[in-house]
Structure formats: structure tokens, C-alpha cells
Design an enzyme around this catalytic site. Structure first.
Site, PDB file in Angstrom:
ATOM      1  CD  GLN A   1     -13.370  -0.757   0.152  1.00  0.00           C
ATOM      2  OE1 GLN A   1     -12.378  -0.547   0.830  1.00  0.00           O
ATOM      3  NE2 GLN A   1     -13.712  -1.972  -0.246  1.00  0.00           N
TER       4      GLN A   1
ATOM      5  CG  HIS B   1     -19.618   9.601 -11.180  1.00  0.00           C
ATOM      6  ND1 HIS B   1     -19.379  10.723 -10.397  1.00  0.00           N
ATOM      7  CD2 HIS B   1     -20.312   8.749 -10.385  1.00  0.00           C
ATOM      8  CE1 HIS B   1     -19.899  10.537  -9.202  1.00  0.00           C
ATOM      9  NE2 HIS B   1     -20.470   9.358  -9.168  1.00  0.00           N
TER      10      HIS B   1
ATOM     11  CG  ASP C   1     -22.380   8.340  -6.634  1.00  0.00           C
ATOM     12  OD1 ASP C   1     -21.134   8.284  -6.708  1.00  0.00           O
ATOM     13  OD2 ASP C   1     -23.100   8.714  -7.580  1.00  0.00           O
TER      14      ASP C   1
ATOM     15  NE  ARG D   1      -6.565  -0.241   7.967  1.00  0.00           N
ATOM     16  CZ  ARG D   1      -6.118  -0.843   6.868  1.00  0.00           C
ATOM     17  NH1 ARG D   1      -6.227  -2.148   6.729  1.00  0.00           N
ATOM     18  NH2 ARG D   1      -5.559  -0.132   5.909  1.00  0.00           N
TER      19      ARG D   1
ATOM     20  CG  HIS E   1      -8.377   1.985   1.919  1.00  0.00           C
ATOM     21  ND1 HIS E   1      -8.240   1.161   3.013  1.00  0.00           N
ATOM     22  CD2 HIS E   1      -8.734   1.172   0.890  1.00  0.00           C
ATOM     23  CE1 HIS E   1      -8.506  -0.091   2.669  1.00  0.00           C
ATOM     24  NE2 HIS E   1      -8.824  -0.106   1.380  1.00  0.00           N
TER      25      HIS E   1
ATOM     26  CG  ASN F   1      -5.079  -0.433   2.568  1.00  0.00           C
ATOM     27  OD1 ASN F   1      -4.884  -1.169   3.523  1.00  0.00           O
ATOM     28  ND2 ASN F   1      -5.765  -0.830   1.484  1.00  0.00           N
ATOM     29  CD  GLU F   2      -4.892  -4.097   0.218  1.00  0.00           C
ATOM     30  OE1 GLU F   2      -5.210  -5.032   0.961  1.00  0.00           O
ATOM     31  OE2 GLU F   2      -5.559  -3.772  -0.787  1.00  0.00           O
TER      32      GLU F   2
ATOM     33  CG  ASN G   1      -3.973  -5.119   4.484  1.00  0.00           C
ATOM     34  OD1 ASN G   1      -3.827  -4.918   5.684  1.00  0.00           O
ATOM     35  ND2 ASN G   1      -4.420  -4.182   3.660  1.00  0.00           N
TER      36      ASN G   1
ATOM     37  CE1 TYR H   1      -9.229  -9.883   2.554  1.00  0.00           C
ATOM     38  CE2 TYR H   1      -7.256  -8.621   2.045  1.00  0.00           C
ATOM     39  CZ  TYR H   1      -8.526  -8.690   2.576  1.00  0.00           C
ATOM     40  OH  TYR H   1      -9.095  -7.580   3.144  1.00  0.00           O
TER      41      TYR H   1
ATOM     42  CD  GLU I   1      -7.654  -4.547   4.127  1.00  0.00           C
ATOM     43  OE1 GLU I   1      -7.892  -5.366   3.198  1.00  0.00           O
ATOM     44  OE2 GLU I   1      -7.536  -3.328   3.940  1.00  0.00           O
TER      45      GLU I   1
END
Length: 500
Positions: A36, A56, A69, A94, A139, A183-184, A324, A326, A396
Site C-alpha cells: 500500500q 496489471h 506500482d 507498524r 499483509h 494480517n486479516e 483490527n 472498523y 488498526e
């Protein structure tokens, strides 16, 4: 007579103030992830990840047809990221290691000197600023070379991941004391294989998602065991995984059973085998999925069983509970003949459960996220109820917007309201929350939502070749909370005046 009144008033203010203080030793941080933010997708000997190939080959799968990219170009701008972490006053930062950058062919027989140096420099620079590196090994960015061999649906991936983890522990274990294995897993297993909207773009809701789920749990356990047996005595670190939990509550008083089942499908798959005393899959969920499999004409359950040996391998492989968080959903049993929306955000077809939201939950920019701060406190209590008096590390929590506005009062309010719930959880419910992580430190590439979704405390100008970062009002607010170790900060509406 006025002096005693002032003294009494001051004392009362002091009591109120203390109620808003975080406990000594409570840590604040912020997070990013390799794909990311790093960019530099083909620099040096780095190989392709599944997200490189997916973006891509299938640009139509990304809302703005973008790729990672370049992203935030943190591969080249990492020193600025360290400065931002310092400006915020973070206790920890992190970040994740890109498997493809450290082990370009996916296996441990070849370690990239470039990748090794990149992460070593980042870790050292953080430590020089007094910031603890908290490192995630995986991740979402699996090497494409391993995907070509079946990826997370191949049982051998647990061993491959263990070897990767051993390399990382060997290289950085002397300086990194907090590790997240994966992660997740619900996102890269159940979201990915149920919908195909994430890499590798394979739709296999009946088998791929649950095969991946079991292998993810085993991979985590292998890595934890390697650390425990080979590195713990020397380095005295802690290892766990980061699970994404949604809070589920019954749509009405008659829907508790449906709610418990969907919570176990979402959360229990990745927590019960690791954190429970009995181990293995959640029993009621295992029973329900076996019944559903028979109804669909399968000779065995779609949920791959654990052997006794695997249960023993997995059970107890944690040093804390990584969370995490949200948003939330309501749950109810589907009515006769009602079509259940696709798992995991609208419904759970295998459980005949429909999910929704309440009208008073404030919507964010993305339709996935609704603000319901109290849900965080309820979720923390759920973890304690399920798994005992365990250290919980919030890894998170954040707010998504679609604009780049620096005066992000909605995000300020989100952090204030959720941190209040953390304090209530600690002080009134006795939950052992040890740290809190803002997602994300800077705007970044948000998977299938591309650059549209913005979570950052700092805005990133993606039109600028240098990817300039600028602090938002939420950055100023969060820095103040950290500095004062308290929610007793000045009026948040004045923050932007101080920034500009």
C-alpha cells in the site's frame, strides 16, 4: 469565600481529567503496509506479488484502474515516513515486510541484499527516534511464484511461510520485539475467494475460502512455534496475528443465535483454534457447516477438519490478542425463500443469515464502513468473555473519506469517540487493552478501492512525483492525545487554525 470554591472546582476538574488519562505504559502508534505504500514494485531483484499481477492483468477490478506500482513511494521516501512518525510522537510504527522484496523467489534459499538492507535501515531509523518497530510478516502480498503453486490453498504454504518467518526473525529479531505473523486472514481468504475482488482474483466460495482459512491458521502457528523455540529466549519478543473483527449484534431480541453464528464465521475461524482452551473450529459453526455441506450434496464438510496433531500445533500460539476494528453489522435469520446476499459484508449464505446496519450508525465514504463507536467497547468485552483476561492490542482503527481535505473533522471525531470507548473498556470493564494503532499514518493504496479511499492522518499528493505528505487536523489531534497521554485536549475545531 471564593477561594475554597475555586479549589473545589479545581479538584473536580482534576478528577475529570484523570478519567480521560490513559494508563501508564499504554502505547499509541500508526500503521501502513508494504504494497500500500512502498511502490518500487520491480526495483532491484524484487519479484511480482499477487497484487502486482492482479492490478496489471485486471485493471477493471480496481475502482480507479490504478496500481500500487508507485503508491506512496515509501521505498524511496522512507526517511520522510520516519519523520512523520516522529512528528506524531508515535510510541510505535507498524509496517509490513514485502515477502517478495526479502525473498524474491518466495523461498528461503535466496535472500535479497537490497530487501534486507531496506528494512534494516527503516528499523534502525525508527529506533534512533525512539520509535518501536512493530512488524507484520504478511499483509496480502503473496509472491506470485507461490500462487502459481496454489498459494494459500496449498497445505505446504504453512511450511513456506514458516521458513520466511525464520529468515525475518534471524535478520531483525535483535531489534524487533513485536511481530504480527499475518494480517486479516478473513480478507485474503474469505473476502478474496468468496468474491474475487481481491488478488489472486479466484472465485471459490465453497472450498477456496475455507481451505485458505485453515492454512492461514496453520501458517501462523508454524511461525509462532519457530519464534518460540528458536528465538524467544535470545530476543524476548512477542508474536501474534492481527484479526479483523466486525461487531455483530442481533437485529432484534430473537436473533441472538444467528448473531453468534455469524460472529464465529467471521471471527471464530481465526481465533477459536488459537485462543480457546479446547482448540479447533468453533463447535456450533463446525456443525452448521457440516449440515450445509450435506444439504448441498457434498460427501464431507467444506470446512477442512483439524487433526489432533494440528490442534495441538495451533493451540496457544499467541502472546497477545491482535485486533483490527472498523465497523459493525446487525444479524438476523433469513426468512423462508429470502435470498441471502454474498458473504462477507451483506449476508452469510452458508448460515442463512442476513446482515444490515442500524439507521443511527453514521455512514462513512465507503459503503463498507459505518461509525458506531460503542461497538469497539462491546467487541473488546467479547474478546475478554471468549478468551479470558488477555492483553489486547488494537492494531488498526480508522476513518475513510473520499476527499483529500486537510480539515478532516469527521476523522478527528471518529478517533476521539473510539478512544473514549477504549478508555471505558479499560477503566469500567477491566479489559486489558495495551495499545492503539491509527490506520493509517498516511494515505495509501486501498486495494480494490485504489487511491479513492483516504484513511491517512497525513494526506499524500499522488499527483506529485515526490508524493508530498501534509498533516491533516486529525494528525494534530492524535499527536496531542499521544503527548498528553489523555483525551483532555483543546477544542478540536481549533486544530486546523494551528496547522495552516
Amino acid at each position: 469565600m471564593w477561594l475554597p470554591k475555586i479549589l473545589v472546582f479545581s479538584a473536580l476538574v482534576g478528577v475529570a481529567c484523570c478519567k480521560q488519562n490513559f494508563p501508564p505504559g499504554f502505547k499509541f502508534g500508526a500503521a501502513t503496509a508494504a504494497y500500500q505504500v512502498e511502490g518500487a514494485w520491480n526495483v532491484s531483484d524484487k519479484s511480482e506479488s499477487i497484487w502486482d499481477v492482479f492490478t496489471h492483468d485486471h485493471p477493471e477490478a480496481i475502482i480507479d484502474r490504478s496500481t500500487g506500482d508507485v503508491a506512496c513511494d515509501s521505498y524511496h521516501q522512507w526517511q520522510r515516513d520516519v519523520e512523520i512518525a516522529s512528528e506524531l510522537g508515535l510510541h510505535f510504527y507498524r509496517f509490513s515486510i514485502a515477502w517478495t522484496r526479502l525473498l524474491p523467489n518466495g523461498f528461503s534459499n535466496y535472500v535479497s541484499e537490497d530487501g534486507k538492507e531496506y528494512y534494516s535501515n527503516l528499523i534502525d531509523a525508527l529506533l534512533e527516534k525512539g520509535i518501536e518497530p512493530v512488524v507484520t510478516l504478511y499483509h496480502f502480498d503473496l509472491p506470485q511464484s507461490l500462487q502459481n503453486l496454489g498459494g494459500w490453498t496449498n497445505p505446504l504454504i504453512a511450511n513456506w511461510f514458516g521458513e520466511y518467518a525464520r529468515v525475518a526473525f534471524s535478520l531483525y529479531g535483535d531489534r524487533v520485539k513485536t511481530w504480527l505473523t499475518i494480517n486479516e486472514p478473513i480478507v485474503y481468504c474469505q473476502v478474496s475467494y468468496s468474491t474475487g475482488i481481491h488478488a489472486p482474483g479466484i472465485v471459490s466460495p465453497d472450498f477456496g475460502s475455507l481451505m485458505c482459512s485453515k492454512n492461514a491458521v496453520l501458517a501462523h502457528a508454524k511461525a509462532w512455534r519457530i519464534y518460540d523455540e528458536e528465538f524467544r529466549q535470545k530476543y524476548q519478543g512477542k508474536v501474534s496475528l492481527a484479526n479483523l473483527l466486525f461487531w455483530f449484534e442481533p437485529e432484534d431480541e430473537n436473533e441472538q443465535e444467528a448473531t453468534d453464528l455469524v460472529q464465529q464465521l467471521w471471527s471464530g475461524v481465526y481465533t477459536h483454534p488459537i485462543f480457546s482452551k479446547d482448540g479447533g473450529w468453533p463447535p456450533e459453526l463446525e456443525k452448521k457447516l457440516a449440515e450445509k455441506s450435506r444439504q448441498q450434496g457434498y460427501t464431507g464438510s467444506k470446512l477442512p477438519p483439524f487433526t489432533q496433531e494440528e490442534k495441538e500445533l495451533v493451540g496457544g500460539t499467541y502472546d497477545f490478542f491482535g485486533l483490527n476494528f472498523y465497523t459493525a453489522r446487525t444479524a438476523r435469520k433469513a426468512q423462508a425463500g429470502e435470498k441471502v446476499g454474498p458473504w462477507p459484508f451483506i449476508g452469510a449464505p452458508d448460515l442463512d443469515v442476513v446482515m444490515s446496519v442500524r439507521p443511527d450508525w453514521k455512514p462513512q465514504a465507503s459503503q463498507l464502513f459505518f461509525s458506531y463507536p460503542r461497538a469497539l467497547r462491546l467487541q473488546l468485552s467479547w474478546v475478554k468473555q471468549q478468551y479470558g483476561d488477555i492483553d489486547i492490542f488494537i492494531l488498526e482503527n480508522g476513518f475513510v473519506g473520499y476527499d483529500a481535505d486537510l480539515n478532516d473533522q469527521d476523522r478527528v471525531n471518529f478517533y476521539r469517540d473510539h478512544l473514549e470507548q477504549v478508555l471505558l473498556s479499560i477503566k469500567e470493564d477491566g479489559v486489558k487493552v495495551v495499545g492503539y494503532t491509527a490506520w493509517s499514518m498516511i494515505d495509501n493504496y486501498e486495494w480494490s478501492d485504489g487511491y479513492r479511499s483516504k484513511f491517512g492522518l497525513y494526506a499524500v499528493d499522488f499527483a506529485d512525483p515526490q508524493r508530498a505528505r501534509r498533516p491533516r487536523a486529525s494528525a494534530q489531534y492524535y499527536a496531542r492525545v499521544i503527548k498528553q497521554h489523555s483525551l483532555d485536549v483543546h477544542d478540536t475545531n481549533k486544530l486546523t487554525d494551528e496547522l495552516y
